[in-house]
Write an enzyme that holds these catalytic residues in place. Structure first.
Site, PDB file in Angstrom:
ATOM      1  N   GLY A 147      52.300  95.869 103.600  1.00  0.00           N
ATOM      2  CA  GLY A 147      52.762  97.134 104.150  1.00  0.00           C
ATOM      3  C   GLY A 147      53.662  97.876 103.176  1.00  0.00           C
ATOM      4  O   GLY A 147      53.934  97.413 102.063  1.00  0.00           O
ATOM      5  N   HIS A 148      54.147  99.029 103.592  1.00  0.00           N
ATOM      6  CA  HIS A 148      54.993  99.842 102.724  1.00  0.00           C
ATOM      7  C   HIS A 148      56.264  99.094 102.323  1.00  0.00           C
ATOM      8  O   HIS A 148      56.798  98.278 103.067  1.00  0.00           O
ATOM      9  CB  HIS A 148      55.374 101.152 103.433  1.00  0.00           C
ATOM     10  CG  HIS A 148      56.187 100.936 104.682  1.00  0.00           C
ATOM     11  ND1 HIS A 148      57.555 100.785 104.667  1.00  0.00           N
ATOM     12  CD2 HIS A 148      55.811 100.818 105.977  1.00  0.00           C
ATOM     13  CE1 HIS A 148      57.999 100.599 105.892  1.00  0.00           C
ATOM     14  NE2 HIS A 148      56.959 100.611 106.717  1.00  0.00           N
ATOM     15  N   ASP A 149      56.721  99.341 101.112  1.00  0.00           N
ATOM     16  CA  ASP A 149      58.022  98.857 100.621  1.00  0.00           C
ATOM     17  C   ASP A 149      58.142  97.332 100.563  1.00  0.00           C
ATOM     18  O   ASP A 149      59.243  96.792 100.611  1.00  0.00           O
ATOM     19  CB  ASP A 149      59.166  99.422 101.472  1.00  0.00           C
ATOM     20  CG  ASP A 149      59.229 100.932 101.416  1.00  0.00           C
ATOM     21  OD1 ASP A 149      59.702 101.471 100.405  1.00  0.00           O
ATOM     22  OD2 ASP A 149      58.788 101.583 102.392  1.00  0.00           O
ATOM     23  N   GLY A 151      55.962  95.967 106.636  1.00  0.00           N
ATOM     24  CA  GLY A 151      56.801  96.804 105.788  1.00  0.00           C
ATOM     25  C   GLY A 151      58.166  96.198 105.511  1.00  0.00           C
ATOM     26  O   GLY A 151      58.752  95.508 106.350  1.00  0.00           O
ATOM     27  N   ASN A 152      58.670  96.452 104.293  1.00  0.00           N
ATOM     28  CA  ASN A 152      60.014  96.055 103.865  1.00  0.00           C
ATOM     29  C   ASN A 152      60.232  94.544 103.790  1.00  0.00           C
ATOM     30  O   ASN A 152      61.371  94.084 103.773  1.00  0.00           O
ATOM     31  CB  ASN A 152      61.084  96.686 104.769  1.00  0.00           C
ATOM     32  CG  ASN A 152      61.164  98.186 104.589  1.00  0.00           C
ATOM     33  OD1 ASN A 152      61.545  98.677 103.531  1.00  0.00           O
ATOM     34  ND2 ASN A 152      60.783  98.922 105.624  1.00  0.00           N
TER      35      ASN A 152
END
Length: 222
Positions: free
Chosen positions: A139-141, A158-159
């Protein structure tokens, strides 16, 4: 074309060989020179029609004299780190399967393998010598530190942050915003819902620490 060697001659080398062939089908990029393995009994072994031509010492000598490129096809990140230390003058390439989806906003180090149907989203940071295997999603980041191994079918929300030399087993999931300590092993099918703050082997749903870690026990060295 770049003169390319693949380090390792076990099962994963077959995937990497085919990836090189697929990349060359799209654009002639690599002149494949052969396989490298420090098990001297494997000299001359054939893998998908390609030959083990020497050891890392042989490759080190070549890199002193020529512009040599290589990729490591060994699942255990600690072995990849050791090999990198032996070969300071080798140029490490990134191999990205043509069927992978990589955001233009992602950041990559060097020596990275990204398999078929992998999806890497914006602002991901992939450290040197990471392996991201077939069908995994970032996912993102998401941040992967150096020498991380992501096995097939992993989902990182994410993250997520994964520490150096960690291994995420087949089909494991890590929910958003969690951090995985260096040298941790997340077992196949595990679901991580808390930060992993101590290295070791984690398994189950939700994932819990079950013993001290030894990536060599769970990973195929070659």
């Amino acid at each position: 074309m770049k003169k390319l060697f693949i380090i390792g001659s076990g099962g994963f080398s077959k995937q990497v060989i085919e990836m090189v062939e697929r990349i060359n089908e799209q654009e002639e990029t690599y002149a494949f020179q052969g396989l490298i393995d420090d098990n001297h009994s494997l000299l001359g072994k054939r893998v998908l029609g390609y030959t083990v031509v020497g050891s890392t010492k042989y490759l080190s000598r070549l890199s002193e004299e020529d512009d040599i490129h290589a990729i490591i096809a060994i699942a255990d990140g600690t072995y990849r780190e050791d090999i990198c230390n032996k070969l300071p003058k080798v140029n490490w390439v990134n191999l990205i399967h043509p069927e992978a989806t990589l955001s233009k906003y992602a950041s990559l180090g060097e020596g990275i393998v990204i398999g078929a149907r992998v999806i890497i989203n914006p602002d991901c940071v992939i450290g040197d010598q990471c392996h991201i295997n077939i069908g995994s999603t970032l996912g993102h980041d998401v941040t992967l530190s150096e020498f991380v191994t992501v096995m097939p079918g992993v989902n990182l929300s994410g993250n997520v942050m994964v520490g150096k030399n960690s291994m995420i087993g087949t089909g494991a999931s890590i929910i958003q915003g969690k951090t995985i300590q260096d040298n941790a092993v997340i077992g196949a099918g595990a679901v991580v819902v808390w930060n992993v703050e101590e290295n070791g082997v984690y398994a189950g749903v939700p994932a819990k620490r079950i013993r001290d870690s030894s990536i060599v026990d769970l990973g195929d060295k070659l």
